[in-house]
Design an enzyme around this catalytic site. Structure first.
Site, short mmCIF file in Angstrom:
data_model
loop_
_atom_site.label_atom_id
_atom_site.label_comp_id
_atom_site.label_asym_id
_atom_site.label_seq_id
_atom_site.Cartn_x
_atom_site.Cartn_y
_atom_site.Cartn_z
N LYS A 1 12.18 1.66 -5.80
CA LYS A 1 11.84 1.07 -4.30
C LYS A 1 12.92 1.18 -3.39
O LYS A 1 13.71 0.37 -3.57
CB LYS A 1 11.13 -0.11 -4.58
CG LYS A 1 10.62 -0.89 -3.32
CD LYS A 1 9.45 -1.73 -3.56
CE LYS A 1 9.24 -2.48 -2.02
NZ LYS A 1 8.06 -3.50 -2.19
N ARG B 1 3.39 -4.83 6.09
CA ARG B 1 3.77 -6.33 6.47
C ARG B 1 3.05 -6.86 7.69
O ARG B 1 2.63 -8.16 7.73
CB ARG B 1 5.22 -6.21 6.83
CG ARG B 1 6.40 -5.87 5.68
CD ARG B 1 7.74 -5.91 6.04
NE ARG B 1 8.33 -5.39 4.81
CZ ARG B 1 9.84 -4.88 4.97
NH1 ARG B 1 10.29 -5.13 6.09
NH2 ARG B 1 10.51 -4.30 3.88
N LYS C 1 15.39 -6.26 3.76
CA LYS C 1 15.59 -6.60 2.10
C LYS C 1 16.74 -5.56 1.39
O LYS C 1 16.46 -5.35 0.34
CB LYS C 1 13.83 -6.14 1.75
CG LYS C 1 12.95 -6.98 2.34
CD LYS C 1 11.67 -6.85 1.59
CE LYS C 1 10.64 -7.71 2.08
NZ LYS C 1 9.27 -7.63 1.52
N GLU D 1 18.05 3.07 -12.05
CA GLU D 1 16.87 1.91 -11.94
C GLU D 1 15.67 2.14 -12.81
O GLU D 1 15.25 1.42 -13.61
CB GLU D 1 16.46 1.79 -10.60
CG GLU D 1 17.48 1.14 -9.74
CD GLU D 1 17.49 -0.37 -9.81
OE1 GLU D 1 16.77 -1.21 -10.63
OE2 GLU D 1 18.18 -1.00 -9.12
N LYS E 1 8.85 4.86 -4.39
CA LYS E 1 8.26 4.47 -3.21
C LYS E 1 9.33 4.42 -2.22
O LYS E 1 10.36 3.78 -2.35
CB LYS E 1 7.84 2.91 -3.56
CG LYS E 1 7.18 2.37 -2.21
CD LYS E 1 6.64 0.73 -2.72
CE LYS E 1 6.16 0.01 -1.59
NZ LYS E 1 5.89 -1.19 -1.74
N SER F 1 2.10 2.31 3.56
CA SER F 1 1.53 1.99 4.83
C SER F 1 2.27 2.98 5.90
O SER F 1 1.19 3.37 6.74
CB SER F 1 1.55 0.65 5.00
OG SER F 1 2.64 0.26 5.20
N TYR G 1 -3.66 4.78 0.32
CA TYR G 1 -4.54 4.23 1.27
C TYR G 1 -5.53 5.48 1.86
O TYR G 1 -6.63 5.15 2.31
CB TYR G 1 -3.93 3.65 2.71
CG TYR G 1 -3.13 2.59 2.18
CD1 TYR G 1 -3.34 1.25 1.87
CD2 TYR G 1 -1.42 2.85 2.13
CE1 TYR G 1 -2.19 0.18 1.47
CE2 TYR G 1 -0.57 1.78 2.04
CZ TYR G 1 -1.11 0.64 1.77
OH TYR G 1 -0.16 -0.42 1.30
C1 PBG Z 1 6.12 -6.32 -1.26
C2 PBG Z 1 5.55 -4.96 -1.12
C3 PBG Z 1 5.83 -4.12 -0.12
C4 PBG Z 1 4.91 -3.12 -0.19
C5 PBG Z 1 4.23 -3.36 -1.55
N1 PBG Z 1 4.71 -4.47 -2.08
C6 PBG Z 1 6.45 -4.24 1.17
C7 PBG Z 1 7.85 -4.75 1.19
O1 PBG Z 1 8.54 -4.55 0.11
O2 PBG Z 1 8.46 -5.10 2.29
C8 PBG Z 1 4.77 -1.88 0.80
C9 PBG Z 1 3.57 -1.11 0.67
C10 PBG Z 1 3.30 -0.37 1.79
O3 PBG Z 1 3.97 -0.30 2.80
O4 PBG Z 1 2.31 0.38 1.89
N2 PBG Z 1 6.52 -6.77 -2.31
#
Ligand code: PBG
Length: 330
Positions: A196, A206, A223, A239, A254, A280, A319
């Site tokens: 990720k 968010r 993050k 990882e 991701k 998203s 989505y």
């Molecule tokens: C948080 C989480 C995130 C997403 C899934 N779980 C956002 C982040 O890591 O800040 C993102 C999913 C998306 O953008 O569709 N643990």
């Protein structure tokens, strides 16, 4: 005779193209992310995700029934936690009667065979918007991993089939596996967000959960100390392999489209199912371009989903899942 082989022969009409098509999309490919909120009769559109909604539990039932009728058999639940229940330690995440735990039961009561996956991470519960406990400006690793293990047990006890830790703490898969097994929850699976990346594509998500890192002194604004640097490739393999060694049943890359090189490499390297999360921001980009009339929404959507599967995704969290299935059923 020249040319010897005429590749265009296979492209002469749609029946011919369908005959030799290497990648096809079915409802079985998808995980449907769902956003849940408190309340009654709530179906609110997310500003930066047109035609995507947050549902209260009563309306979640209808949504789940519709997904099932389309052949979509897996959901991934996310909850929007009221501000007054947020703290630094994520205490509300362990509430056996919390929104996530009730959402799991709602899906299972509505549609017992639906596969329920749950987001395991602190950020929706964190007053700081981080995926871990914050102390002296740092995100604690081991304390967070242990907490996520407890959270996973709570989700599994509520009926989740698969827990999906999305945090990127080191060692959390092993901590979760041990905790589940310790409670006899041996059939609960783990889908690890293993590669990720720290991505700017998560913005609309968010917004959906009101979970962005807060802008406060001494609180990291991004993050990047836990999610991966998007410049890295070999690290993604490491990882992922470590998560498999710790007990991950499914691994994930991701975001999706910008990372298909990583998807292919991991797919060639591992013997567990590989999931891809089309996030998203990827959804928002296409919606915005289509709204402006600059891209053909359905055609680009299908091209993108097919590309993700062709790259090696066994499973796609998207989505667009419902839209894609409605399109190909037409
Ligand atoms: C948080 C989480 C995130 C997403 C899934 N779980 C956002 C982040 O890591 O800040 C993102 C999913 C998306 O953008 O569709 N643990």
């Amino acid at each position: 005779m020249f040319p010897i082989r005429r590749n265009r022969r296979f492209r002469t009409n749609e029946a011919m193209r369908a005959l030799v098509r290497e990648t096809s999309i079915t409802p079985n490919d998808f995980i449907v992310p769902i956003f849940v909120v408190e309340g009654q009769g709530v179906k609110e559109e997310i500003d930066s995700m047109p035609n995507y909604f947050r549902y209260s539990l009563d309306l979640l039932e209808n949504e789940v029934k519709e997904l099932w009728s389309l052949g979509l058999k897996s959901v991934l639940l996310f909850v929007k936690v009221p501000d007054n229940l947020k703290d630094n330690a994520g205490k509300e995440a362990l509430n056996p009667n919390g929104l996530m735990q009730r959402a799991i039961k709602t899906v299972k009561n509505t549609c017992p065979d639906m596969l329920v996956m749950t987001d395991v991470a602190l950020d929706p519960y964190s007053m700081y918007g981080h995926d871990g406990i914050v102390e002296n400006g740092k995100i604690l690793n081991d304390a967070t991993a242990n907490f996520l293990a407890e959270m996973s047990v709570s989700h599994a006890q509520a009926g989740a089939n698969i827990v999906a830790p999305s945090d990127m703490m080191d060692g959390r898969i092993l901590a979760i596996r041990n905790a589940l097994d310790g409670q006899g929850l041996i059939d609960t699976g783990i889908m690890s967000y293993s590669a990720k990346y720290a991505s700017a594509f998560y913005g609309p998500f968010r917004d959906a959960l009101d979970s962005a890192p807060v802008d406060l002194e001494h609180i990291p604004k991004d993050k990047k100390t836990y999610q991966m640097d998007f410049a890295n490739r070999i690290e993604a393999l490491k990882e992922t392999q470590m998560d498999i060694d710790e007990g991950a049943d499914i691994v994930m890359v991701k975001p999706g489209l910008c990372y298909l090189d990583i998807v292919r490499e991991i797919k060639n390297d591992v013997d567990v199912p590989v999931a891809v999360y089309q996030v998203s921001g990827e959804y928002a980009m296409l919606k915005a371009a289509a709204e402006k009339g600059w891209l053909n929404h359905d055609a680009v959507m299908l091209e993108q989903i097919t590309a993700i599967k062709r790259a090696g995704a066994d499973i796609i969290a998207s989505y667009f899942a419902k839209d894609v299935i409605k399109l190909i059923n037409r």
